[in-house]
Design a protein around this motif. Sequence first.
Motif, mmCIF file in Angstrom:
data_model
loop_
_atom_site.group_PDB
_atom_site.id
_atom_site.type_symbol
_atom_site.label_atom_id
_atom_site.label_comp_id
_atom_site.label_asym_id
_atom_site.label_seq_id
_atom_site.Cartn_x
_atom_site.Cartn_y
_atom_site.Cartn_z
ATOM 1 N N SER A 205 2.772 13.887 -6.243
ATOM 2 C CA SER A 205 2.466 12.904 -5.209
ATOM 3 C C SER A 205 2.085 11.563 -5.830
ATOM 4 C CB SER A 205 1.318 13.416 -4.332
ATOM 5 O OG SER A 205 0.894 12.436 -3.404
ATOM 6 N N LEU A 206 1.256 11.604 -6.862
ATOM 7 C CA LEU A 206 0.855 10.371 -7.549
ATOM 8 C C LEU A 206 2.056 9.676 -8.186
ATOM 9 C CD1 LEU A 206 -2.410 11.641 -9.283
ATOM 10 C CD2 LEU A 206 -2.278 9.967 -7.429
ATOM 11 N N GLU A 207 2.905 10.470 -8.819
ATOM 12 C CA GLU A 207 4.083 9.900 -9.489
ATOM 13 C C GLU A 207 5.035 9.262 -8.490
ATOM 14 O OE1 GLU A 207 6.787 9.035 -12.668
ATOM 15 O OE2 GLU A 207 4.638 9.393 -12.502
ATOM 16 N N SER A 208 5.251 9.923 -7.363
ATOM 17 C CA SER A 208 6.151 9.396 -6.341
ATOM 18 C C SER A 208 5.635 8.076 -5.791
ATOM 19 C CB SER A 208 6.296 10.414 -5.209
ATOM 20 O OG SER A 208 7.102 9.901 -4.167
ATOM 21 N N CYS B 228 0.801 -1.229 0.000
ATOM 22 C CA CYS B 228 0.000 0.000 0.000
ATOM 23 C C CYS B 228 0.830 1.274 0.000
ATOM 24 C CB CYS B 228 -0.932 0.017 1.211
ATOM 25 S SG CYS B 228 -2.100 -1.353 1.269
ATOM 26 N N ARG B 229 0.296 2.309 -0.654
ATOM 27 C CA ARG B 229 0.840 3.665 -0.634
ATOM 28 C C ARG B 229 -0.319 4.649 -0.517
ATOM 29 N NH1 ARG B 229 4.309 0.415 -0.978
ATOM 30 N NH2 ARG B 229 6.215 0.416 -2.236
ATOM 31 N N GLU B 230 0.015 5.905 -0.179
ATOM 32 C CA GLU B 230 -0.978 6.976 -0.140
ATOM 33 C C GLU B 230 -0.502 8.139 -0.995
ATOM 34 O OE1 GLU B 230 -2.695 8.115 3.631
ATOM 35 O OE2 GLU B 230 -1.966 6.261 4.565
ATOM 36 N N ALA B 231 -1.467 8.895 -1.558
ATOM 37 C CA ALA B 231 -1.137 10.064 -2.375
ATOM 38 C C ALA B 231 -2.347 10.981 -2.428
ATOM 39 C CB ALA B 231 -0.732 9.637 -3.786
ATOM 40 N N ALA B 232 -2.122 12.211 -2.903
ATOM 41 C CA ALA B 232 -3.219 13.151 -3.137
ATOM 42 C C ALA B 232 -3.648 13.021 -4.591
ATOM 43 C CB ALA B 232 -2.764 14.571 -2.842
ATOM 44 N N ALA B 233 -4.944 12.827 -4.806
ATOM 45 C CA ALA B 233 -5.448 12.542 -6.145
ATOM 46 C C ALA B 233 -5.278 13.691 -7.125
ATOM 47 C CB ALA B 233 -6.918 12.144 -6.074
ATOM 48 N N ASP B 234 -5.173 14.921 -6.634
ATOM 49 C CA ASP B 234 -5.008 16.064 -7.526
ATOM 50 C C ASP B 234 -3.590 16.628 -7.501
ATOM 51 O OD1 ASP B 234 -5.093 17.045 -4.980
ATOM 52 O OD2 ASP B 234 -6.521 18.655 -5.377
ATOM 53 N N ASP B 235 -2.647 15.858 -6.976
ATOM 54 C CA ASP B 235 -1.242 16.270 -6.908
ATOM 55 C C ASP B 235 -0.428 15.292 -7.748
ATOM 56 O OD1 ASP B 235 1.443 16.689 -6.235
ATOM 57 O OD2 ASP B 235 0.994 17.204 -4.167
ATOM 58 N N GLY C 136 2.949 -9.330 -4.395
ATOM 59 C CA GLY C 136 1.505 -9.463 -4.452
ATOM 60 C C GLY C 136 0.845 -8.241 -5.048
ATOM 61 N N PRO C 137 -0.463 -8.123 -4.909
ATOM 62 C CA PRO C 137 -1.188 -6.984 -5.474
ATOM 63 C C PRO C 137 -0.832 -5.673 -4.786
ATOM 64 C CG PRO C 137 -2.629 -8.283 -4.065
ATOM 65 C CD PRO C 137 -1.364 -9.070 -4.210
ATOM 66 N N LYS C 138 -1.013 -4.578 -5.519
ATOM 67 C CA LYS C 138 -0.658 -3.249 -5.038
ATOM 68 C C LYS C 138 -1.922 -2.412 -4.814
ATOM 69 C CE LYS C 138 3.571 -4.496 -6.242
ATOM 70 N NZ LYS C 138 3.301 -5.826 -6.820
ATOM 71 N N ALA C 139 -1.849 -1.444 -3.879
ATOM 72 C CA ALA C 139 -2.984 -0.563 -3.614
ATOM 73 C C ALA C 139 -2.500 0.855 -3.368
ATOM 74 C CB ALA C 139 -3.792 -1.061 -2.419
ATOM 75 N N LEU C 140 -3.177 1.812 -3.989
ATOM 76 C CA LEU C 140 -2.908 3.225 -3.774
ATOM 77 C C LEU C 140 -4.168 3.874 -3.208
ATOM 78 C CD1 LEU C 140 -1.122 5.784 -4.157
ATOM 79 C CD2 LEU C 140 -2.200 6.028 -6.417
ATOM 80 N N PHE C 141 -4.029 4.551 -2.076
ATOM 81 C CA PHE C 141 -5.148 5.248 -1.454
ATOM 82 C C PHE C 141 -5.003 6.730 -1.784
ATOM 83 C CE2 PHE C 141 -4.566 1.288 0.660
ATOM 84 C CZ PHE C 141 -5.864 0.836 0.882
ATOM 85 N N ALA C 142 -5.917 7.223 -2.624
ATOM 86 C CA ALA C 142 -5.802 8.579 -3.163
ATOM 87 C C ALA C 142 -6.879 9.482 -2.575
ATOM 88 C CB ALA C 142 -5.927 8.543 -4.686
ATOM 89 N N ALA C 143 -6.466 10.511 -1.853
ATOM 90 C CA ALA C 143 -7.391 11.462 -1.259
ATOM 91 C C ALA C 143 -7.798 12.487 -2.314
ATOM 92 C CB ALA C 143 -6.739 12.161 -0.070
ATOM 93 N N ALA C 144 -9.093 12.512 -2.654
ATOM 94 C CA ALA C 144 -9.606 13.399 -3.692
ATOM 95 C C ALA C 144 -10.512 14.451 -3.078
ATOM 96 C CB ALA C 144 -10.376 12.589 -4.738
ATOM 97 N N ARG C 145 -10.202 15.706 -3.288
ATOM 98 C CA ARG C 145 -11.003 16.799 -2.746
ATOM 99 C C ARG C 145 -12.337 16.882 -3.469
ATOM 100 N NH1 ARG C 145 -8.528 22.714 -3.087
ATOM 101 N NH2 ARG C 145 -8.639 22.158 -5.287
ATOM 102 N N GLY C 146 -13.437 16.873 -2.727
ATOM 103 C CA GLY C 146 -14.770 16.889 -3.314
ATOM 104 C C GLY C 146 -15.024 18.126 -4.153
#
Length: 266
Positions: free
Chosen positions: A204-207, A194-201, A218-228
Amino acid sequence: MEDKRIEELKNISAEVRKDVLRMVGMARSGPYETPLAIASLLVYLYWEKLALIPSEPRREDRDRFVLGMPRAVPALYAALARRGFFEREHLWHYRRLGAMLQALPDFRRIPGLDAPCLTVQPSLATAAALAEGLARRSFRPRVVFLVSERAFRSEEFAEEAARVAGEPIPNLFMIVASKDGFELPRRACSGWDCREAAADDFASLESACASFDFSSGGPKALFAAARGGSGLSLFGEEPADGGHSLSLGELDQALEELEVRSNEHK
């Protein structure tokens, strides 16, 4: 990622958001808060991360995309059109009887889609099965699966995620989109890289994405915080997806704000 490229992606994202507003406004129905929030994430995927050629949408060595987030459909349509998978003219017939772009996508008719948009558990199972089959090939395409945090936290999803975590499918890439960030449930995340990033940055996404090794593990997961709502004043702090349709005045106001932001990036 270079600053020049980041600015280019910001401009593309702004155009995608404008198209979302136009298509939903013309249809007089459909979600728009969620599509606006994740537009940059889809732009990053389709312009930077996914290995694909729009003019050859069925190439065997392409990466696959599976959508488990029905409210994101307008943003996906707008991104696919901007990327060149089909003419933007199709956007203006969104939800019309007989049109290519319906409320839920028909992957057999729409270039750039590889699976139906289903309920959450079958969607993850579909993405995992697709990735497992592709993992046996020498070029091993990735399968990107987009899901909302709300669905991710459901009991049935947690069970499916726990099952998939034990499978040797390093090319499965799940992205969980959230408006307010995460307190990750251990059960659903166990066994996932798992990793975390900002969905509009974009930086951050690239890193985050560059740190994954899709060739092993195994499988990978990215948790992306998206501003409403992408911060547009029209939507305030509360999600608008379940509310009223856009009036012409609201549509013009939102488009004007996006146009101002686009000019600021040029």
